[in-house]
Write an enzyme that holds these catalytic residues in place. Structure first.
Site, PDB file in Angstrom:
ATOM      1  N   GLU A 167      90.852  -7.526  38.087  1.00  0.00           N
ATOM      2  CA  GLU A 167      90.758  -8.844  37.436  1.00  0.00           C
ATOM      3  C   GLU A 167      92.145  -9.414  37.150  1.00  0.00           C
ATOM      4  OE1 GLU A 167      88.052  -8.319  34.122  1.00  0.00           O
ATOM      5  OE2 GLU A 167      86.339  -8.247  35.508  1.00  0.00           O
TER       6      GLU A 167
ATOM      7  N   CYS B 143      78.182  -9.814  45.418  1.00  0.00           N
ATOM      8  CA  CYS B 143      78.223 -11.269  45.211  1.00  0.00           C
ATOM      9  C   CYS B 143      78.239 -11.985  46.570  1.00  0.00           C
ATOM     10  CB  CYS B 143      79.446 -11.657  44.375  1.00  0.00           C
ATOM     11  SG  CYS B 143      80.992 -11.679  45.293  1.00  0.00           S
TER      12      CYS B 143
ATOM     13  N   CYS C  44      81.404 -11.566  48.718  1.00  0.00           N
ATOM     14  CA  CYS C  44      81.505 -10.237  49.341  1.00  0.00           C
ATOM     15  C   CYS C  44      80.496 -10.080  50.474  1.00  0.00           C
ATOM     16  CB  CYS C  44      81.332  -9.144  48.290  1.00  0.00           C
ATOM     17  SG  CYS C  44      82.762  -9.018  47.188  1.00  0.00           S
TER      18      CYS C  44
ATOM     19  N   GLU D  12      84.102  -4.537  46.507  1.00  0.00           N
ATOM     20  CA  GLU D  12      83.722  -4.471  47.926  1.00  0.00           C
ATOM     21  C   GLU D  12      84.833  -5.007  48.821  1.00  0.00           C
ATOM     22  OE1 GLU D  12      82.082  -5.700  45.344  1.00  0.00           O
ATOM     23  OE2 GLU D  12      79.988  -6.106  45.814  1.00  0.00           O
TER      24      GLU D  12
ATOM     25  N   CYS E 233      86.797  -8.559  43.955  1.00  0.00           N
ATOM     26  CA  CYS E 233      85.698  -7.605  43.785  1.00  0.00           C
ATOM     27  C   CYS E 233      86.004  -6.274  44.470  1.00  0.00           C
ATOM     28  CB  CYS E 233      84.415  -8.161  44.398  1.00  0.00           C
ATOM     29  SG  CYS E 233      83.754  -9.610  43.581  1.00  0.00           S
TER      30      CYS E 233
ATOM     31  N   ASN F  67      87.174  -3.306  41.395  1.00  0.00           N
ATOM     32  CA  ASN F  67      87.504  -4.691  41.053  1.00  0.00           C
ATOM     33  C   ASN F  67      88.842  -4.736  40.324  1.00  0.00           C
ATOM     34  OD1 ASN F  67      86.064  -3.430  38.907  1.00  0.00           O
ATOM     35  ND2 ASN F  67      85.471  -5.384  38.030  1.00  0.00           N
TER      36      ASN F  67
HETATM   37  N1  THU Z   1      82.299  -7.777  40.767  1.00  0.00           N
HETATM   38  C1  THU Z   1      82.513  -6.931  41.816  1.00  0.00           C
HETATM   39  O1  THU Z   1      83.502  -6.187  41.842  1.00  0.00           O
HETATM   40  N2  THU Z   1      81.623  -6.954  42.845  1.00  0.00           N
HETATM   41  C2  THU Z   1      80.514  -7.751  42.885  1.00  0.00           C
HETATM   42  O2  THU Z   1      79.819  -7.764  43.892  1.00  0.00           O
HETATM   43  C3  THU Z   1      80.148  -8.556  41.734  1.00  0.00           C
HETATM   44  C4  THU Z   1      81.179  -8.698  40.682  1.00  0.00           C
HETATM   45  C5  THU Z   1      83.260  -7.782  39.654  1.00  0.00           C
HETATM   46  C6  THU Z   1      84.110  -9.018  39.558  1.00  0.00           C
HETATM   47  C7  THU Z   1      84.486  -9.021  38.089  1.00  0.00           C
HETATM   48  O3  THU Z   1      85.652  -8.249  37.899  1.00  0.00           O
HETATM   49  C8  THU Z   1      83.323  -8.332  37.406  1.00  0.00           C
HETATM   50  O4  THU Z   1      82.578  -7.689  38.425  1.00  0.00           O
HETATM   51  C9  THU Z   1      82.421  -9.260  36.624  1.00  0.00           C
HETATM   52  O5  THU Z   1      82.009 -10.316  37.398  1.00  0.00           O
END
Ligand code: THU
Length: 136
Positions: A49, A97, A100, A60, A58, A47
Site C-alpha cells: 500500500e 479484483c 488483477c 496478485e 495488489c 499487497n
Molecule cells: N487487495 C489485493 O491485494 N488483492 C485483491 O485482489 C483485492 C485487494 C489488497 C489491496 C489493498 O491493499 C487491500 O487489499 C484492501 O483493498
C-alpha cells in the site's frame, strides 16, 4: 495441465506465507498470492500500500510481475501461468479484483484461480471470473 491436490495445497501455503510480507498499514488487510508457472516454478507476492492510496499494488499483480521479471522466455516476458492462488490473513472471502483479473487474463484464459470463498477455497478459471476480457 491439471494440478494435483498436493501442488494446489503448496500454492495456497505459499500464498499464506506471502501475507506475512504484506505492507498494508492503511487497510490492515494482508493479502498473499502465489502462482505456478508451466515449468513448475512458484512465485509469490503481497499487497503493497501507499499513503497515496491509488498507488497500492495488489498481491496478485506483484506475484505476476515478479515472475515476469525473473523470466527468460520467448517471446520475452510471456510467461505461462498454470494457476494462481490468493488468500488473506483473515481468511475472509476475497476474489481477485477486476484489475488483477485483467492482468491474470493477459497470461492465459485457462489459468486456474484459487481464492478464499465463503466456505473454504474456491476454484475458477480466469475466463470464468472475467469473461470476454480485453485483449489487443
Ligand atoms: N487487495 C489485493 O491485494 N488483492 C485483491 O485482489 C483485492 C485487494 C489488497 C489491496 C489493498 O491493499 C487491500 O487489499 C484492501 O483493498
Amino acid at each position: 495441465m491439471s494440478i494435483s491436490p498436493a501442488l494446489r495445497d503448496q500454492l495456497i501455503a505459499a500464498a499464506h506465507e506471502a501475507t506475512k510480507h504484506a505492507y498494508a498499514p492503511y487497510s490492515k488487510f494482508l493479502v498473499g498470492a502465489a502462482l505456478l508457472t508451466a515449468d513448475g516454478k512458484i512465485f509469490s507476492g503481497c499487497n503493497v500500500e501507499n499513503a497515496s492510496y491509488g498507488l497500492t499494488i495488489c498481491a496478485e499483480r506483484n506475484a505476476i510481475f515478479a515472475a515476469v521479471a525473473a523470466s527468460n522466455v520467448t517471446p520475452q516476458g510471456k510467461i505461462t501461468i498454470q494457476a494462481i492462488a490468493v488468500v488473506n490473513s483473515e481468511n475472509v472471502p476475497c476474489s481477485p479484483c477486476g484489475a488483477c483479473r485483467q492482468v491474470i487474463a493477459e497470461f492465459g484464459k485457462d489459468i486456474v484461480v484459487y481464492y478464499q470463498g465463503n466456505d473454504g477455497i474456491k476454484e475458477s478459471t480466469i475466463a470464468e471470473l472475467l469473461p470476454d476480457s480485453f485483449s489487443l
